[in-house]
Motif scaffolding. Structure first.
Motif, mmCIF file in Angstrom:
data_model
loop_
_atom_site.group_PDB
_atom_site.id
_atom_site.type_symbol
_atom_site.label_atom_id
_atom_site.label_comp_id
_atom_site.label_asym_id
_atom_site.label_seq_id
_atom_site.Cartn_x
_atom_site.Cartn_y
_atom_site.Cartn_z
ATOM 1 N N LEU A 105 0.805 -1.219 0.000
ATOM 2 C CA LEU A 105 0.000 0.000 0.000
ATOM 3 C C LEU A 105 0.838 1.269 0.000
ATOM 4 O O LEU A 105 0.286 2.366 -0.034
ATOM 5 C CB LEU A 105 -0.929 0.007 1.229
ATOM 6 N N VAL A 106 2.159 1.141 0.050
ATOM 7 C CA VAL A 106 3.007 2.311 0.213
ATOM 8 C C VAL A 106 2.910 3.273 -0.973
ATOM 9 O O VAL A 106 3.009 4.494 -0.805
ATOM 10 C CB VAL A 106 4.474 1.881 0.449
ATOM 11 N N SER A 107 2.698 2.740 -2.168
ATOM 12 C CA SER A 107 2.593 3.626 -3.339
ATOM 13 C C SER A 107 1.383 4.544 -3.234
ATOM 14 O O SER A 107 1.394 5.665 -3.771
ATOM 15 C CB SER A 107 2.512 2.801 -4.625
ATOM 16 N N SER A 108 0.342 4.083 -2.529
ATOM 17 C CA SER A 108 -0.858 4.912 -2.356
ATOM 18 C C SER A 108 -0.547 6.177 -1.581
ATOM 19 O O SER A 108 -1.138 7.235 -1.835
ATOM 20 C CB SER A 108 -1.941 4.119 -1.623
ATOM 21 N N LEU A 109 0.377 6.083 -0.635
ATOM 22 C CA LEU A 109 0.728 7.240 0.182
ATOM 23 C C LEU A 109 1.441 8.306 -0.635
ATOM 24 O O LEU A 109 1.431 9.483 -0.278
ATOM 25 C CB LEU A 109 1.615 6.795 1.359
ATOM 26 N N MET A 110 2.047 7.909 -1.750
ATOM 27 C CA MET A 110 2.761 8.853 -2.602
ATOM 28 C C MET A 110 1.878 9.437 -3.689
ATOM 29 O O MET A 110 2.197 10.498 -4.238
ATOM 30 C CB MET A 110 3.974 8.184 -3.252
ATOM 31 N N THR A 111 0.783 8.761 -4.011
ATOM 32 C CA THR A 111 -0.023 9.190 -5.160
ATOM 33 C C THR A 111 -1.414 9.715 -4.805
ATOM 34 O O THR A 111 -1.868 10.710 -5.380
ATOM 35 C CB THR A 111 -0.162 8.039 -6.160
ATOM 36 N N LEU B 266 -0.985 21.002 0.112
ATOM 37 C CA LEU B 266 -2.206 20.233 0.347
ATOM 38 C C LEU B 266 -1.925 18.727 0.382
ATOM 39 O O LEU B 266 -2.535 17.989 1.163
ATOM 40 C CB LEU B 266 -3.242 20.547 -0.731
ATOM 41 N N SER B 267 -1.012 18.270 -0.454
ATOM 42 C CA SER B 267 -0.656 16.843 -0.468
ATOM 43 C C SER B 267 -0.087 16.415 0.879
ATOM 44 O O SER B 267 -0.445 15.359 1.409
ATOM 45 C CB SER B 267 0.364 16.561 -1.574
ATOM 46 N N VAL B 268 0.783 17.247 1.434
ATOM 47 C CA VAL B 268 1.379 16.941 2.735
ATOM 48 C C VAL B 268 0.319 16.957 3.833
ATOM 49 O O VAL B 268 0.297 16.087 4.716
ATOM 50 C CB VAL B 268 2.509 17.941 3.055
ATOM 51 N N ILE B 269 -0.586 17.945 3.786
ATOM 52 C CA ILE B 269 -1.663 18.030 4.781
ATOM 53 C C ILE B 269 -2.538 16.782 4.736
ATOM 54 O O ILE B 269 -2.863 16.173 5.774
ATOM 55 C CB ILE B 269 -2.521 19.285 4.552
ATOM 56 N N ILE B 270 -2.937 16.368 3.529
ATOM 57 C CA ILE B 270 -3.780 15.181 3.369
ATOM 58 C C ILE B 270 -3.031 13.933 3.827
ATOM 59 O O ILE B 270 -3.585 13.064 4.510
ATOM 60 C CB ILE B 270 -4.243 15.037 1.909
ATOM 61 N N GLY B 271 -1.750 13.842 3.449
ATOM 62 C CA GLY B 271 -0.955 12.689 3.848
ATOM 63 C C GLY B 271 -0.791 12.596 5.354
ATOM 64 O O GLY B 271 -0.973 11.518 5.940
ATOM 65 N N LEU C 294 -8.809 6.360 4.097
ATOM 66 C CA LEU C 294 -8.964 7.780 4.402
ATOM 67 C C LEU C 294 -8.482 8.642 3.235
ATOM 68 O O LEU C 294 -9.093 9.670 2.918
ATOM 69 C CB LEU C 294 -8.177 8.129 5.666
ATOM 70 N N GLU C 295 -7.419 8.218 2.581
ATOM 71 C CA GLU C 295 -6.926 8.962 1.422
ATOM 72 C C GLU C 295 -7.909 8.875 0.252
ATOM 73 O O GLU C 295 -8.100 9.860 -0.483
ATOM 74 C CB GLU C 295 -5.561 8.425 1.010
ATOM 75 N N VAL C 296 -8.528 7.724 0.078
ATOM 76 C CA VAL C 296 -9.543 7.572 -0.968
ATOM 77 C C VAL C 296 -10.731 8.497 -0.684
ATOM 78 O O VAL C 296 -11.271 9.143 -1.602
ATOM 79 C CB VAL C 296 -10.005 6.105 -1.077
ATOM 80 N N LEU C 297 -11.143 8.574 0.570
ATOM 81 C CA LEU C 297 -12.231 9.477 0.950
ATOM 82 C C LEU C 297 -11.856 10.932 0.682
ATOM 83 O O LEU C 297 -12.686 11.730 0.221
ATOM 84 C CB LEU C 297 -12.581 9.285 2.423
ATOM 85 N N ALA C 298 -10.596 11.285 0.968
ATOM 86 C CA ALA C 298 -10.122 12.643 0.683
ATOM 87 C C ALA C 298 -10.149 12.921 -0.816
ATOM 88 O O ALA C 298 -10.516 14.030 -1.246
ATOM 89 C CB ALA C 298 -8.708 12.828 1.225
ATOM 90 N N LEU C 299 -9.786 11.915 -1.618
ATOM 91 C CA LEU C 299 -9.821 12.066 -3.075
ATOM 92 C C LEU C 299 -11.254 12.284 -3.566
ATOM 93 O O LEU C 299 -11.511 13.166 -4.393
ATOM 94 C CB LEU C 299 -9.207 10.837 -3.740
ATOM 95 N N ILE C 300 -12.186 11.478 -3.061
ATOM 96 C CA ILE C 300 -13.593 11.621 -3.451
ATOM 97 C C ILE C 300 -14.114 13.008 -3.079
ATOM 98 O O ILE C 300 -14.800 13.672 -3.865
ATOM 99 C CB ILE C 300 -14.448 10.524 -2.787
#
Length: 279
Positions: free
Chosen positions: A205-211, A230-235, A260-266
């Motif tokens: 899952l580590v690639s998800s944290l970068m993308t 914003l990327s850093v804040i979301i991460g 949680l990152e998927v929810l942030a993307l949505i």
């Protein structure tokens, strides 16, 4: 929860590591996404898995390597994989994208072989695959801190150069910048970040944290620096909230963080459409 963090070293390690990883992974991820190298994170994560499985095999079968930390083998494999990717990109000049699936396939192949030699899955390997709050040791924290310092130093010293390389590598070369050297340094740094992030979010899952944080921020940010911010804040938010939820719910932190990152993307997609009046 916070009183527990003060009491237990493993929680301190997990949260401090999470703070560092939540910062450096999206930071580098912005440059990775802009350069259209998103899949390289997946390829190197599979190579790292091969190294971890190989390290576990050596430590379980050969007494001399019984004290070997598999994270070192994983880092070595990841760095080697990044170097091979660059060689293959140069070899397949007109089909450079082939380098990533080649390395990914090799990583998967070696992983399966080493896992079978090590008598299949065990608790340690499961923790590396999906992350674990209790798996982060003080040594891991020191390694992550060192890599984080390297990433921050690289970004501060070469921000303009990395910015130019991300948007127009030929123009950067025309200006006299050592494009190949900077690109190699960048890829090696990405490899290190991927290998050290696996303790918290897991190799798969580590690639998800970068993308994913970058994908979310691109939808609502209005500039490159704002995208990084914003990327850093979301991460950071995803990692910290994910670690808290995984502690209370007794679930794998990696999957929680990614959800949680998927929810942030949505949410970012909905927000961007609302701004344009399409909702």
């Amino acid at each position: 929860m916070f009183s527990s963090i003060l009491q237990f070293e493993f929680l301190q390690n997990a949260f401090l590591s999470g703070i560092l990883i939540g910062f450096i992974a999206p930071l580098l991820g912005v440059f990775v996404v802009v350069r259209r190298l998103s899949l390289i994170a997946d390829a190197l994560s599979h190579v790292t898995l091969a190294g971890i499985a190989g390290g576990l095999f050596l430590s379980s079968k050969i007494s001399f390597f019984s004290s070997l930390n598999p994270i070192y083998v994983g880092m070595g494999f990841s760095v080697l994989g990044s170097l091979v990717i660059e060689k293959l990109r140069a070899f397949y000049k007109f089909y450079a994208e082939l380098a990533i699936p080649i390395i990914m396939s090799a990583g998967i192949g070696f992983s399966v072989v080493f896992i079978s030699l090590a008598d299949g899955f065990n608790t340690d390997l499961f923790n590396y695959l999906f992350g674990s709050v209790s798996a982060v040791s003080r040594t891991d924290l020191y390694i992550i801190t060192g890599v984080a310092a390297l990433v921050i130093l690289l970004t501060v010293l070469f921000y303009k150069e990395l910015f130019l390389l991300s948007f127009d590598e030929e123009y950067a070369s025309a200006l006299g910048l050592p494009a190949k050297g900077l690109h190699l340094l960048f890829i090696l740094t990405v490899a290190l970040v991927i290998s050290v992030s696996m303790r918290v979010v897991g190799i798969l899952l580590v690639s998800s944290l970068m993308t994913l944080p970058v994908a979310a921020s691109i939808r609502i940010a209005t500039g490159f620096k704002k995208t990084i911010f914003l990327s850093v804040i979301i991460g950071e938010a995803s990692v910290l909230i994910g670690l808290v939820l995984s502690y209370y719910l007794d679930i794998a932190p990696g999957g929680t963080i990614v959800i949680l990152e998927v929810l942030a993307l949505i949410f970012s997609i909905i927000l961007s459409k609302a701004r344009r009046g399409k909702i």
